[in-house]
Write a protein that holds these residues in place. Structure first.
Motif, mmCIF file in Angstrom:
data_model
loop_
_atom_site.group_PDB
_atom_site.id
_atom_site.type_symbol
_atom_site.label_atom_id
_atom_site.label_comp_id
_atom_site.label_asym_id
_atom_site.label_seq_id
_atom_site.Cartn_x
_atom_site.Cartn_y
_atom_site.Cartn_z
ATOM 1 N N SER B 45 -23.196 -2.430 88.859
ATOM 2 C CA SER B 45 -21.872 -3.074 88.903
ATOM 3 C C SER B 45 -22.001 -4.579 88.799
ATOM 4 O O SER B 45 -21.205 -5.245 88.135
ATOM 5 N N GLN B 90 -14.964 0.755 88.829
ATOM 6 C CA GLN B 90 -15.422 1.948 89.528
ATOM 7 C C GLN B 90 -14.283 2.568 90.331
ATOM 8 O O GLN B 90 -14.156 3.765 90.438
ATOM 9 N N ASP B 168 -17.382 1.113 84.491
ATOM 10 C CA ASP B 168 -18.262 1.190 85.656
ATOM 11 C C ASP B 168 -18.118 2.550 86.327
ATOM 12 O O ASP B 168 -17.210 2.763 87.124
ATOM 13 N N GLU B 169 -18.997 3.445 86.006
ATOM 14 C CA GLU B 169 -19.025 4.800 86.581
ATOM 15 C C GLU B 169 -17.650 5.453 86.689
ATOM 16 O O GLU B 169 -17.291 5.943 87.758
HETATM 17 MG MG LIG Z 1 -21.454 0.255 91.284
#
Ligand SMILES: [Mg+2]
Ligand SMILES: Nc1ncnc2c1ncn2[C@@H]1O[C@H](COP(=O)(O)OP(=O)(O)O)[C@@H](O)[C@H]1O
Lengths: 243, 224
Positions: B45, B90, B168-169
């Motif tokens: 991140s 995320q 991000d994920e």
């Molecule tokens: Mg992360």
């Protein structure tokens, strides 16, 4: 777009928005209230006495001095000596002064010992002089001039006899009943503490207390007034209310 | 090169002794779809934040589309990001009290040179192609499921047709089937517009969707 975001954001936090609004309104209310009271106090002071530049009294807080000398609230802490008074009045910067002596009462109304300068110079509101509805200023030692409310409430007329009491309580045990005063004048209503005041000459106060072994215990405010010299520099001429 | 990092080092101010990122050189070419993987806490991140200009590196050069991000001030970086970078966080970071359409429109107001009238049309097109049903469009996004929020977040990232998409994920909270559906949709949209994609995940099972797969540790030396 930003208006939408702002309004939806506010709506999303209705609770805290309401609380914030409430807190702000209370704060504004208090602020305005205080401002209002301040203005009122100022107006009230300005209309209670006018044309006075200085109030002189024995050592005390300035608020206390103002309260007892102008508003007749509370009691004087101490007296000033007659010589001190004369010394200040002799100063060329002083155009006139009114002595005030407090400490006696009649039926709960305050008695003020003063001189005829009171009727010549004391003014209130927008430089309005005090006027008589009946009678005239005092001349003899045991003459009294009543404020309009005193005369009305107690039903006194010119020539009524009144007995003053030592101290301020309505029911005083030390009456000066050997020295009654005669009402010689009644003042027109002013809407100021003058209406609730009984005015007697300084000599009357002295004479009344003359049989007291320790002398005038509460002779507090003395005032002498000198007529203002014509066309005097405003800066240099102090008009004194002498407490 | 669309993205170039040169001699980049980064450490958080409260942990200055540990240099989390140390990248000699790393670049992504136009149209590449890169998957960067690594265990949680390895700094993925952080890498994306530095790349997107949300964090500024201590030393080094960050160049996006030929412009130096590290020499811009915060305002210029924000404007550059609004115009050229789509970001899927995320945790999505949608505005909870706005609905899907409003969230997307809000993103477009920050980008320069967009016709207001066309935005709503494009937003509905995007939501359609991401399989968000119209009855969900006007609900506050806090009332949507994770999967739905994620699609809205993608639509928001793509509304300004950015050259670069950073993700991000976004699949970490999805089951395998939903994840594959989602990735097919996303990569379809990305391929259509020839967007450069940098996607991080700890999950290597999705590697097949990308043109390049790299572990963060391959190009980042963590120093203590
Ligand atoms: Mg992360
Ligand atoms: N705002 C921050 N301040 C200080 N340290 C942080 C901050 N954000 C993340 N970290 C630390 O940096 C390291 C990497 O975090 P992160 O980049 O979020 O990892 P990943 O995304 O790979 O899970 C972690 O050890 C984390 O504790």
């Amino acid at each position: 777009m930003f208006l939408t975001v702002a309004s939806k954001s506010l709506l999303n936090r209705k609770g805290s928005v309401a609380m914030t609004l409430m807190a702000i309104s209370v704060a504004i209310f208090v602020l305005l209230g205080i401002e209002h009271v301040r203005q009122q106090a100022r107006d009230s002071f300005a209309s209670t006495v006018s044309g006075v530049d200085l109030i002189v009294g024995a050592k005390t807080g300035s608020l206390n001095l103002l309260l007892y000398s102008v508003f007749r609230i509370g009691s004087p802490t101490d007296n000033i000596r007659w010589e001190t008074y004369e010394q200040v009045v002799a100063d060329p910067a002083v155009s006139w002064a009114i002595p005030i002596s407090l400490g006696d009462s009649h039926e709960g109304y305050r008695v003020v010992g003063t001189t005829s300068a009171y009727f010549d110079h004391f003014s209130y509101g927008k430089k309005r002089r005090i006027e008589f509805t009946n009678g005239a200023p005092f001349e003899g030692t045991f003459d009294a001039v009543l404020g309009s409310e005193v005369a009305k409430t107690l039903g006194y007329k010119v020539d009524s006899q009144i007995v003053l009491a030592h101290g301020l309580a309505t029911t005083s045990f030390s009456l000066h009943d050997n020295k009654p005063f005669t009402v010689v004048g009644i003042l027109a209503p002013t809407g100021t503490p003058v209406d609730q005041t009984i005015h007697v000459p300084l000599q009357g106060i002295d004479a009344m207390h003359s049989d007291w072994p320790q002398g005038p215990a509460n002779l507090t405010i003395k005032s002498v007034s000198r007529p203002a010299p014509p066309r005097r520099n405003r800066r240099a001429s102090l008009r004194l209310c002498w407490a | 090169m669309t993205i170039e990092l040169h001699g980049v080092a980064f450490s958080y101010a409260n942990d200055a002794t540990k240099s989390l990122l140390n990248i000699d050189h790393w670049s992504v070419a136009r149209g590449e779809r890169v998957l960067v993987h690594g265990p949680s806490g390895s700094g993925k991140s952080t890498l994306l934040n530095v790349m997107g200009g949300l964090l500024t590196c201590n030393v080094g050069e960050v160049t996006l589309l030929g412009e130096r991000l590290d020499t811009m001030n915060a305002r210029q970086r924000d404007q550059f990001r609004a115009n050229h970078v789509g970001y899927v966080f995320q945790r999505f970071n949608l505005v909870p009290y706005l609905n899907a359409i409003e969230n997307i429109e809000l993103a477009s107001t920050f980008a320069a040179g967009k016709q207001r009238s066309s935005v709503r049309e494009e937003a509905t097109d995007l939501l359609h192609s991401l399989n968000v049903i119209p009855s969900d469009w006007s609900k506050p996004t806090s009332h949507l499921s994770m999967g739905q929020q994620q699609r809205v977040a993608i639509a928001r990232a793509l509304i300004n047709t950015p050259e670069i998409l950073i993700a991000d994920e976004p699949t970490s909270s999805l089951d395998a089937e939903n994840r594959d559906n989602f990735l097919r949709l996303l990569l379809g949209l990305v391929a259509e517009k020839n967007t450069t994609l940098v996607f991080v995940s700890h999950d290597l099972a999705i590697a097949q969707y990308f043109t390049r797969v790299q572990a963060l540790s391959e190009f980042n030396q963590e120093h203590c």
